[in-house]
Design a protein around this motif. Structure first.
Motif, PDB file in Angstrom:
ATOM      1  N   THR A  91       0.905  -1.163   0.050  1.00 57.52           N
ATOM      2  CA  THR A  91       0.127   0.077  -0.034  1.00 57.52           C
ATOM      3  C   THR A  91       0.905   1.151   0.106  1.00 57.52           C
ATOM      4  OG1 THR A  91      -1.921   0.879   1.251  1.00 57.52           O
ATOM      5  CG2 THR A  91      -0.169   0.313   2.630  1.00 57.52           C
ATOM      6  N   SER A  92       2.113   1.091   0.435  1.00 55.75           N
ATOM      7  CA  SER A  92       3.083   2.257   0.661  1.00 55.75           C
ATOM      8  C   SER A  92       3.699   2.527  -0.854  1.00 55.75           C
ATOM      9  CB  SER A  92       4.069   2.215   1.646  1.00 55.75           C
ATOM     10  OG  SER A  92       3.443   2.229   3.064  1.00 55.75           O
ATOM     11  N   THR A 106       0.682   3.240  -5.399  1.00 51.85           N
ATOM     12  CA  THR A 106      -0.342   4.175  -4.716  1.00 51.85           C
ATOM     13  C   THR A 106      -1.126   4.652  -6.081  1.00 51.85           C
ATOM     14  OG1 THR A 106       1.115   5.847  -5.022  1.00 51.85           O
ATOM     15  CG2 THR A 106       1.166   4.679  -2.658  1.00 51.85           C
ATOM     16  N   LYS A 107      -0.838   4.361  -7.296  1.00 48.81           N
ATOM     17  CA  LYS A 107      -1.483   4.787  -8.324  1.00 48.81           C
ATOM     18  C   LYS A 107      -1.825   3.933  -9.374  1.00 48.81           C
ATOM     19  CE  LYS A 107       0.370   9.855  -7.727  1.00 48.81           C
ATOM     20  NZ  LYS A 107      -1.044  10.140  -7.794  1.00 48.81           N
ATOM     21  N   SER A 133      -4.132   8.083 -11.199  1.00 51.20           N
ATOM     22  CA  SER A 133      -4.994   8.330 -10.018  1.00 51.20           C
ATOM     23  C   SER A 133      -4.658   7.618  -8.717  1.00 51.20           C
ATOM     24  CB  SER A 133      -6.332   7.825 -10.475  1.00 51.20           C
ATOM     25  OG  SER A 133      -6.857   8.465 -11.564  1.00 51.20           O
ATOM     26  N   ASN A 134      -4.712   8.121  -7.764  1.00 52.77           N
ATOM     27  CA  ASN A 134      -4.724   7.424  -6.475  1.00 52.77           C
ATOM     28  C   ASN A 134      -5.648   6.442  -6.193  1.00 52.77           C
ATOM     29  OD1 ASN A 134      -2.595   9.377  -5.573  1.00 52.77           O
ATOM     30  ND2 ASN A 134      -3.886  10.626  -4.606  1.00 52.77           N
ATOM     31  N   TYR A 135      -5.020   5.109  -5.725  1.00 54.07           N
ATOM     32  CA  TYR A 135      -5.835   4.025  -5.451  1.00 54.07           C
ATOM     33  C   TYR A 135      -5.433   3.142  -4.425  1.00 54.07           C
ATOM     34  CZ  TYR A 135      -3.357  -0.107  -7.039  1.00 54.07           C
ATOM     35  OH  TYR A 135      -2.605  -1.082  -7.436  1.00 54.07           O
ATOM     36  N   SER A 136      -5.796   2.215  -3.774  1.00 52.62           N
ATOM     37  CA  SER A 136      -5.200   1.329  -2.849  1.00 52.62           C
ATOM     38  C   SER A 136      -5.479  -0.242  -3.273  1.00 52.62           C
ATOM     39  CB  SER A 136      -5.905   1.443  -1.425  1.00 52.62           C
ATOM     40  OG  SER A 136      -5.399   0.437  -0.632  1.00 52.62           O
ATOM     41  N   ASN A 169     -11.544   3.048  -3.503  1.00 52.66           N
ATOM     42  CA  ASN A 169     -11.686   2.615  -4.856  1.00 52.66           C
ATOM     43  C   ASN A 169     -13.151   2.598  -5.334  1.00 52.66           C
ATOM     44  OD1 ASN A 169      -8.866   2.187  -4.818  1.00 52.66           O
ATOM     45  ND2 ASN A 169      -8.943   0.029  -4.292  1.00 52.66           N
ATOM     46  N   GLN A 203     -14.537   6.145  -5.716  1.00 50.75           N
ATOM     47  CA  GLN A 203     -14.165   6.535  -6.856  1.00 50.75           C
ATOM     48  C   GLN A 203     -14.814   5.887  -8.057  1.00 50.75           C
ATOM     49  OE1 GLN A 203     -10.006   8.399  -7.343  1.00 50.75           O
ATOM     50  NE2 GLN A 203      -9.423   6.950  -5.888  1.00 50.75           N
TER      51      GLN A 203
END
Length: 217
Positions: free
Chosen positions: A114-115, A118-119, A123-126, A133, A136
């Motif tokens: 997760t660190s 990240t994209k 776009s930012n995601y996990s 998620n 979005q």
């Protein structure tokens, strides 16, 4: 494809640690809530059960931060190799120290994943939890229904929904295999991580960097 594979692995490992150890490898929010619920009830032994996972998550974030500074652009494939190696080690040690190996090892892997990843397409995601998620994906769908003609909005919404679906599929597969073939449980997420490495061409890149450094030396 990389985001889907990582999402699958994230859901799988969460199901595995919940069934096997009664903690969530990825969702440290839930672990923290459980810790304080048990602690305020005076159930200190049960509360402490959630501490190792939180601690391992901290260690994983620290390692990921150090790797990012130490290896720069190669952090992705190198971290995948580290994560796969940790999961293999967890599988080897599981019969001797199941709680320590499973809780610490898997939570550390989740933290690194997760660190570093990240994209997805900018776009930012996990890859280890679906809340952001899912939000979005829904926001994108609502915008489309409202007539938003933003370029790539449909694709973005579908990507986030796909990651959510991959996470859920991983959780379902993880629960099924953990309960029916525990000896083979961790081979599946290791395989998913190696596929990520293959998709990125990461192993070849890491080996090429090693060769270049040896030639320069």
């Amino acid at each position: 494809m990389v985001a889907l594979l990582l999402g699958f692995a994230g859901g799988y490992l969460d199901a595995y640690t919940w069934i096997t150890h009664g903690v969530l490898a990825n969702a440290q929010t839930a672990n923290l809530v459980f810790l304080w619920v048990k602690a305020t009830a005076g159930k200190w032994t049960e509360a402490f059960h959630f501490v190792p996972s939180l601690f391992a998550f901290v260690v994983g974030v620290v390692i990921a931060s150090w790797l990012r500074r130490a290896v720069g652009d190669r952090v992705g494939p190198i971290s995948i190799l580290v994560e796969a190696g940790v999961l293999i080690l967890v599988g080897v040690l599981h019969n001797r120290v199941p709680d320590v190996a499973g809780t610490l090892g898997v939570s550390m892997v989740a933290a690194m994943q997760t660190s570093i990843f990240t994209k997805v397409e900018g776009s930012n995601y996990s890859s280890v939890m679906i809340t952001g998620n899912f939000r979005q994906a829904i926001e994108g769908a609502v915008a489309l229904v409202a007539g938003d003609i933003q370029v790539g909005l449909l694709r973005k919404s579908c990507i986030f929904m796909g990651v959510c679906a991959a996470f859920g599929t991983g959780a379902a597969v993880g629960a099924f295999i953990t309960e029916r073939a525990p000896a083979l449980t961790l081979t599946v997420p290791v395989g998913a991580l190696l596929l990520v490495l293959l998709c990125c061409g990461g192993f070849r890149g890491v080996m090429r960097d090693r060769v270049d450094r040896r030639e320069q030396a």
